[in-house]
Design a protein around this motif. Structure first.
Motif, PDB file in Angstrom:
ATOM      1  N   PHE A  90      53.827  99.698  45.006  1.00  0.00           N
ATOM      2  CA  PHE A  90      52.820  99.366  46.013  1.00  0.00           C
ATOM      3  C   PHE A  90      53.043  97.942  46.485  1.00  0.00           C
ATOM      4  CE2 PHE A  90      48.925  97.189  47.179  1.00  0.00           C
ATOM      5  CZ  PHE A  90      48.405  98.019  48.147  1.00  0.00           C
ATOM      6  N   GLU A  91      52.943  97.758  47.796  1.00  0.00           N
ATOM      7  CA  GLU A  91      52.967  96.422  48.382  1.00  0.00           C
ATOM      8  C   GLU A  91      51.916  96.388  49.469  1.00  0.00           C
ATOM      9  OE1 GLU A  91      56.007  93.994  51.150  1.00  0.00           O
ATOM     10  OE2 GLU A  91      56.776  94.499  49.156  1.00  0.00           O
ATOM     11  N   GLY A  92      51.037  95.401  49.396  1.00  0.00           N
ATOM     12  CA  GLY A  92      49.998  95.279  50.401  1.00  0.00           C
ATOM     13  C   GLY A  92      49.680  93.832  50.707  1.00  0.00           C
ATOM     14  N   GLU A  93      49.538  93.530  52.000  1.00  0.00           N
ATOM     15  CA  GLU A  93      49.154  92.185  52.425  1.00  0.00           C
ATOM     16  C   GLU A  93      47.648  92.175  52.670  1.00  0.00           C
ATOM     17  OE1 GLU A  93      49.553  89.191  56.207  1.00  0.00           O
ATOM     18  OE2 GLU A  93      51.139  90.671  55.911  1.00  0.00           O
ATOM     19  N   LEU A  94      46.963  91.243  52.027  1.00  0.00           N
ATOM     20  CA  LEU A  94      45.513  91.172  52.146  1.00  0.00           C
ATOM     21  C   LEU A  94      45.090  90.731  53.547  1.00  0.00           C
ATOM     22  CD1 LEU A  94      44.540  89.578  48.719  1.00  0.00           C
ATOM     23  CD2 LEU A  94      44.408  91.981  49.402  1.00  0.00           C
ATOM     24  N   PRO A 103      43.994  84.997  48.535  1.00  0.00           N
ATOM     25  CA  PRO A 103      43.556  84.718  49.909  1.00  0.00           C
ATOM     26  C   PRO A 103      44.150  85.720  50.905  1.00  0.00           C
ATOM     27  CG  PRO A 103      45.370  83.282  49.340  1.00  0.00           C
ATOM     28  CD  PRO A 103      45.045  84.079  48.090  1.00  0.00           C
ATOM     29  N   ALA A 104      43.546  85.783  52.085  1.00  0.00           N
ATOM     30  CA  ALA A 104      44.107  86.593  53.165  1.00  0.00           C
ATOM     31  C   ALA A 104      45.558  86.178  53.380  1.00  0.00           C
ATOM     32  CB  ALA A 104      43.295  86.386  54.444  1.00  0.00           C
ATOM     33  N   GLY A 105      46.420  87.152  53.614  1.00  0.00           N
ATOM     34  CA  GLY A 105      47.842  86.887  53.802  1.00  0.00           C
ATOM     35  C   GLY A 105      48.648  87.016  52.516  1.00  0.00           C
TER      36      GLY A 105
END
Length: 130
Positions: A90-94, A103-105
């Motif tokens: 799994f890979e996800g950017e917030l 943090p976001a990103g």
């Protein structure tokens, strides 16, 4: 046109993952049994549950807001008479700040596994574990 009952579990799972990666909640839900049971487990703790398509839809819509992008990649597939278990990367950017250290990103990368059972050619239960 083939029905869900004509599809093999692997085909259904691959369609589910493609819909998940595309943030296509209606396509995800279309592959679920009306009485689907869902759990997300992190470590030894259950972090989310849903009973039925409506609860799953609400949970999936909320999760869409957390990530700017996300991808599950199938690494391994095991099937027996009772269930299917897959391993995924799994890979996800917030998309939003979740905590000071998230943090976001920020990009989350992890490996996990999912266990599926099927009824009437649809996903009857799904347990995601990371």
């Amino acid at each position: 046109m083939p029905t869900h009952q004509d599809q093999l579990p692997r085909e259904i799972i691959e369609r589910y993952l493609a819909a998940y990666n595309a943030f296509d909640v209606p396509a995800m839900v279309a592959l679920l049994h009306p009485d689907v049971h869902f759990e997300n487990v992190s470590g030894d703790q259950v972090t989310a549950t849903a009973e039925g398509r409506d609860e799953f839809t609400r949970l999936a819509e909320q999760a869409r807001l957390v990530f700017a992008s996300r991808r599950q990649t199938l690494l391994a597939y095991r099937e027996d008479a009772a269930r299917v278990e897959i391993e995924v990367a799994f890979e996800g950017e917030l998309a939003a700040d979740l905590a000071p250290q998230l943090p976001a990103g920020f990009t989350i990368r992890l490996r996990g596994r999912s266990r599926f059972t099927f009824r009437d050619g649809l996903i009857a239960s799904l347990v995601d574990q990371s």
